[in-house]
Design a protein around this motif. Structure first.
Motif, PDB file in Angstrom:
ATOM      1  N   ALA A  96       0.829  -1.207   0.000  1.00  0.00           N
ATOM      2  CA  ALA A  96       0.000   0.000   0.000  1.00  0.00           C
ATOM      3  C   ALA A  96       0.866   1.261   0.000  1.00  0.00           C
ATOM      4  N   ALA A  97       1.891   1.276   0.835  1.00  0.00           N
ATOM      5  CA  ALA A  97       2.781   2.446   0.892  1.00  0.00           C
ATOM      6  C   ALA A  97       3.474   2.670  -0.449  1.00  0.00           C
ATOM      7  N   ALA A  98       3.969   1.613  -1.055  1.00  0.00           N
ATOM      8  CA  ALA A  98       4.656   1.738  -2.346  1.00  0.00           C
ATOM      9  C   ALA A  98       3.702   2.233  -3.435  1.00  0.00           C
ATOM     10  N   ALA A  99       2.443   1.833  -3.363  1.00  0.00           N
ATOM     11  CA  ALA A  99       1.446   2.251  -4.344  1.00  0.00           C
ATOM     12  C   ALA A  99       0.826   3.602  -4.002  1.00  0.00           C
ATOM     13  N   LYS A 100       1.231   4.145  -2.858  1.00  0.00           N
ATOM     14  CA  LYS A 100       0.722   5.439  -2.390  1.00  0.00           C
ATOM     15  C   LYS A 100      -0.796   5.429  -2.186  1.00  0.00           C
ATOM     16  N   VAL A 101      -1.250   4.331  -1.552  1.00  0.00           N
ATOM     17  CA  VAL A 101      -2.647   4.211  -1.153  1.00  0.00           C
ATOM     18  C   VAL A 101      -2.673   3.737   0.298  1.00  0.00           C
ATOM     19  N   SER A 102      -3.805   3.855   0.934  1.00  0.00           N
ATOM     20  CA  SER A 102      -3.933   3.354   2.303  1.00  0.00           C
ATOM     21  C   SER A 102      -4.132   1.842   2.280  1.00  0.00           C
ATOM     22  N   SER A 103      -3.891   1.211   3.416  1.00  0.00           N
ATOM     23  CA  SER A 103      -4.157  -0.231   3.515  1.00  0.00           C
ATOM     24  C   SER A 103      -5.642  -0.501   3.286  1.00  0.00           C
ATOM     25  N   ARG A 104      -6.472   0.400   3.736  1.00  0.00           N
ATOM     26  CA  ARG A 104      -7.915   0.253   3.525  1.00  0.00           C
ATOM     27  C   ARG A 104      -8.252   0.248   2.028  1.00  0.00           C
ATOM     28  N   THR A 105      -7.601   1.125   1.290  1.00  0.00           N
ATOM     29  CA  THR A 105      -7.812   1.151  -0.158  1.00  0.00           C
ATOM     30  C   THR A 105      -7.330  -0.154  -0.777  1.00  0.00           C
ATOM     31  N   PHE A 106      -6.174  -0.653  -0.324  1.00  0.00           N
ATOM     32  CA  PHE A 106      -5.689  -1.941  -0.815  1.00  0.00           C
ATOM     33  C   PHE A 106      -6.788  -2.989  -0.694  1.00  0.00           C
ATOM     34  N   PHE A 107      -7.430  -3.062   0.479  1.00  0.00           N
ATOM     35  CA  PHE A 107      -8.437  -4.096   0.721  1.00  0.00           C
ATOM     36  C   PHE A 107      -9.743  -3.861  -0.047  1.00  0.00           C
ATOM     37  N   ARG A 108      -9.938  -2.684  -0.612  1.00  0.00           N
ATOM     38  CA  ARG A 108     -11.082  -2.472  -1.505  1.00  0.00           C
ATOM     39  C   ARG A 108     -10.859  -3.175  -2.844  1.00  0.00           C
ATOM     40  N   TYR A 109      -9.593  -3.337  -3.193  1.00  0.00           N
ATOM     41  CA  TYR A 109      -9.247  -3.931  -4.480  1.00  0.00           C
ATOM     42  C   TYR A 109      -8.891  -5.416  -4.383  1.00  0.00           C
ATOM     43  N   PHE A 110      -8.303  -5.809  -3.257  1.00  0.00           N
ATOM     44  CA  PHE A 110      -7.847  -7.188  -3.086  1.00  0.00           C
ATOM     45  C   PHE A 110      -8.197  -7.671  -1.693  1.00  0.00           C
ATOM     46  N   GLN A 111      -8.674  -8.887  -1.617  1.00  0.00           N
ATOM     47  CA  GLN A 111      -9.060  -9.498  -0.344  1.00  0.00           C
ATOM     48  C   GLN A 111      -7.845  -9.684   0.563  1.00  0.00           C
ATOM     49  N   ASN A 112      -6.691  -9.994  -0.041  1.00  0.00           N
ATOM     50  CA  ASN A 112      -5.458 -10.236   0.702  1.00  0.00           C
ATOM     51  C   ASN A 112      -4.278 -10.182  -0.269  1.00  0.00           C
ATOM     52  N   LYS A 113      -3.085 -10.363   0.239  1.00  0.00           N
ATOM     53  CA  LYS A 113      -1.883 -10.319  -0.606  1.00  0.00           C
ATOM     54  C   LYS A 113      -1.918 -11.430  -1.653  1.00  0.00           C
ATOM     55  N   GLU A 114      -2.381 -12.593  -1.287  1.00  0.00           N
ATOM     56  CA  GLU A 114      -2.464 -13.718  -2.217  1.00  0.00           C
ATOM     57  C   GLU A 114      -3.301 -13.367  -3.445  1.00  0.00           C
TER      58      GLU A 114
END
Length: 190
Positions: free
Chosen positions: A43-61
């Motif tokens: 999330a940090a590398a993509a310049k988004v919040s962790s919450r935003t990450f989870f809107r797009y992907f359920q998990n890292k897998e």
């Protein structure tokens, strides 16, 4: 890709954010390893919040498991003229599927990671089953058979298995897929 041309601004922004998350995730996977990379780092590398990450992907897998090409290829196969054989329809769709070099490399990296990373093996098996089910649906539709037909499932499994057998030889997956279709059309002579 061509599909992006017909999307509205909101859809393009979402697709761009999703692509940025995946691109940064794969950069980190190459740099420090899949297991060592965290969602927070992605999330940090993509310049988004962790919450935003989870809107797009359920998990890292899911960043690795999600296959953006299959639905596009299936739509293209379905759009092929009805008179084409199954292999001819797949060949025509594969030839029309234009990926730029970064997209080809991303897909090659995704597949290699999917089939070589121990933490992803369970998900990879689920993905293989999903691919066989998806191909069975398309093959059945084009051949006036049921998706559960044993020959339909064997053909779908043979296609998936043939592509899986050369995971280390990618990125030219499209060229190999066309060779597989030629091999099938020739009656699989050995």
């Amino acid at each position: 890709m061509a599909a992006e041309l017909t999307q509205g601004l909101r859809e393009r922004k979402k697709a761009s954010t999703r692509r940025k998350i995946r691109t940064e995730a794969f950069r980190l996977f190459r740099k420090q390893g899949y297991a060592e990379t965290t969602v927070d780092q992605i999330a940090a590398a993509a310049k988004v919040s962790s919450r935003t990450f989870f809107r797009y992907f359920q998990n890292k897998e899911q960043v690795v498991l999600d296959d953006d090409l299959d639905p596009l290829l299936v739509r293209m196969v379905v759009m092929q003229p009805a008179g084409l054989s199954v292999t001819a329809a797949f060949r025509a769709a594969a030839e029309q599927l234009a990926l730029d070099p970064p997209e080809e490399q991303f897909e090659a990296d995704r597949l290699r990671l999917l089939y070589t990373e121990p933490e992803l093996r369970g998900g990879a098996m689920t993905e293989l089953r999903r691919n066989i089910d998806l191909l069975s649906q398309v093959i059945a539709q084009r051949s006036d058979r049921e998706p559960s037909d044993r020959q339909v499932r064997m053909f779908a499994g043979a296609c998936v298995g043939a592509l899986l057998s050369v995971t280390d030889e990618l990125p030219d997956e499209l060229d190999y897929a066309l060779q597989v279709l030629d091999f099938f059309d020739a009656g699989m002579p050995l």
